[in-house]
Every structure is written in C-alpha cells, then in structure tokens.
Design a protein around this motif. Structure first.
Motif, PDB file in Angstrom:
ATOM      1  N   ILE A 212     -71.739 -59.054  30.236  1.00 57.19           N
ATOM      2  CA  ILE A 212     -70.499 -59.827  30.205  1.00 57.19           C
ATOM      3  C   ILE A 212     -70.731 -61.078  29.371  1.00 57.19           C
ATOM      4  O   ILE A 212     -71.602 -61.891  29.679  1.00 57.19           O
TER       5      ILE A 212
ATOM      6  N   GLU B  32     -63.974 -58.539  33.257  1.00 52.96           N
ATOM      7  CA  GLU B  32     -65.030 -57.526  33.319  1.00 52.96           C
ATOM      8  C   GLU B  32     -65.877 -57.695  34.575  1.00 52.96           C
ATOM      9  O   GLU B  32     -66.343 -56.712  35.162  1.00 52.96           O
TER      10      GLU B  32
ATOM     11  N   ARG C 291     -63.876 -56.121  37.378  1.00 53.49           N
ATOM     12  CA  ARG C 291     -63.903 -54.662  37.264  1.00 53.49           C
ATOM     13  C   ARG C 291     -65.229 -54.094  37.776  1.00 53.49           C
ATOM     14  O   ARG C 291     -65.258 -53.125  38.544  1.00 53.49           O
TER      15      ARG C 291
END
Length: 217
Positions: free
Chosen positions: A174, A191, A194
C-alpha cells in the motif's frame, strides 16, 4: 515461531532458513518476546550491549553500537536509566534495540505490543515501521490483530486453528500516488480497508462463521 527460533524441534518435516536447516538457536535470529525480558540490574545501554559482550566485542565498539541502536529507537537520552524507570513501550523499544545490536538476519517478534494500551500500541507500530525501513531486516511478526498485520506487513499469512494450516497468503503493498510507503495515514487508505476485510473474512470462514460482515468487528 519457536521452531524458527530453534527453541522447538518439529515432530515432522524440517525448518529451513536461507536453505539451511534450523537445528537450534542461532545468532542469525533474534527474538523479541511479548513481555520485555530486560535485566533490571543493568542500565538500558548495558542491556543492549549484552549480546556483544558475550561475543567478546571490544568495549568501545559495543558502546558505539548500543548508542546507535538506542538512537534509532528513540532512547538515546535514557541509556543510563534502569529498565524499571521506563514505560512499557520504552522497554519494548529497548528490547528491539538489543536484538538489532546482535545484527541478526531475521527478527522474530511474538505479539510484542499485545500488552500495551491502544495509543502506545499504535505509536509503537509506526516506530517499528521506521526502524524496519532503517535497518532493512526481515521481521517475522505474530499478532492476533488483523489491522496490525495489514499495517506492518508486506506479506500476511493467516493460519487456521488446530491443526494449524496456512489458509491465506497475501502480499501487502500500500503506497501513495507516488509509490512511497504510507505511514500512520495508511489505516484510512481504501486498499487497507479492502485487505482488512479480505483477511477478516478468511479468519471467519476458517472458524465456520458465515454471513458476518468484517466491518461489524
């Protein structure tokens, strides 16, 4: 982790690091335990120097190395204090400095922040990332916190309950729009959310829990 450290021998199979079979504890591995195991009668600096002293490193060299790693973990001003004069988070940083001073190839960390309060834990996570980026060491980190795993890891392995099996192996990368690694703001990145949900779902499914949204926990 005990098998990686060489504390336990596997009943089946083998454990290898860099192609070499692990037969016992070794200088190539350093362990940071859940509770700081510092010697209370030694100063912070002397705790950090201990491994180098056992290896008969000259005093001047080990003094300089201890100062370097204590500066790295933000304890340079506390090197002459005793461990019991430090907070829990500072003691853990001292323990990390002691492991770094032994210059292992791999650092094994067994829930090192589990006993800390939430604020100190988050601060220690950010500090560990900074230390890792400076030292370039491989870190094997055990945690029961999904967010901690995503925040700290470049690769997350999820294990099932007994018998332990790897049920998810996820690479973590990330970064911001320029490709730079994020810091404390990483937790709010889409992200991150997620991946947190993906890892949480794998854990729930391994426990036989279905129909539960990770966001509810």
């Amino acid at each position: 982790m005990d098998m990686l450290a060489g504390f336990l021998t596997p009943t089946q199979g083998t454990v290898t690091i860099g192609g070499e079979k692990v037969l016992g504890p070794g200088q190539d591995r350093g362990v940071v335990f859940q509770q700081p195991n510092l010697y209370p009668w030694l100063s912070v600096r002397k705790n950090v120097e201990l491994g180098s002293k056992f290896r008969k490193i000259p005093a001047s060299v080990r003094h300089d190395e201890a100062k370097r790693y204590l500066k790295m973990v933000g304890l340079e001003q506390f090197m002459d204090r005793k461990p019991y004069e430090l907070s829990g988070g500072m003691q853990q940083r001292c323990q990390i400095a002691r492991v770094l001073a032994n210059d292992p190839e791999i650092i094994l960390m067994d829930e090192p922040f589990g006993a800390l309060d939430a604020l100190t834990r988050e601060r220690m996570q950010v500090e560990l990332l900074q230390i890792w980026r400076k030292s370039k060491k491989t870190v094997f980190f055990i945690t029961h916190s999904v967010e901690e795993a995503i925040f700290l890891g470049t690769r997350v392995l999820v294990m099932s309950a007994r018998p332990g099996r790897i049920i998810l192996d996820e690479a973590i990368n990330i970064s911001d729009e320029n490709g730079s690694p994020l810091g404390a703001e990483l937790r709010s990145a889409p992200e991150f959310v997620r991946l947190r949900d993906k890892v949480s779902t794998a854990i729930y499914e391994a426990q036989g829990v279905t129909g539960v949204s990770p966001a509810q926990h």
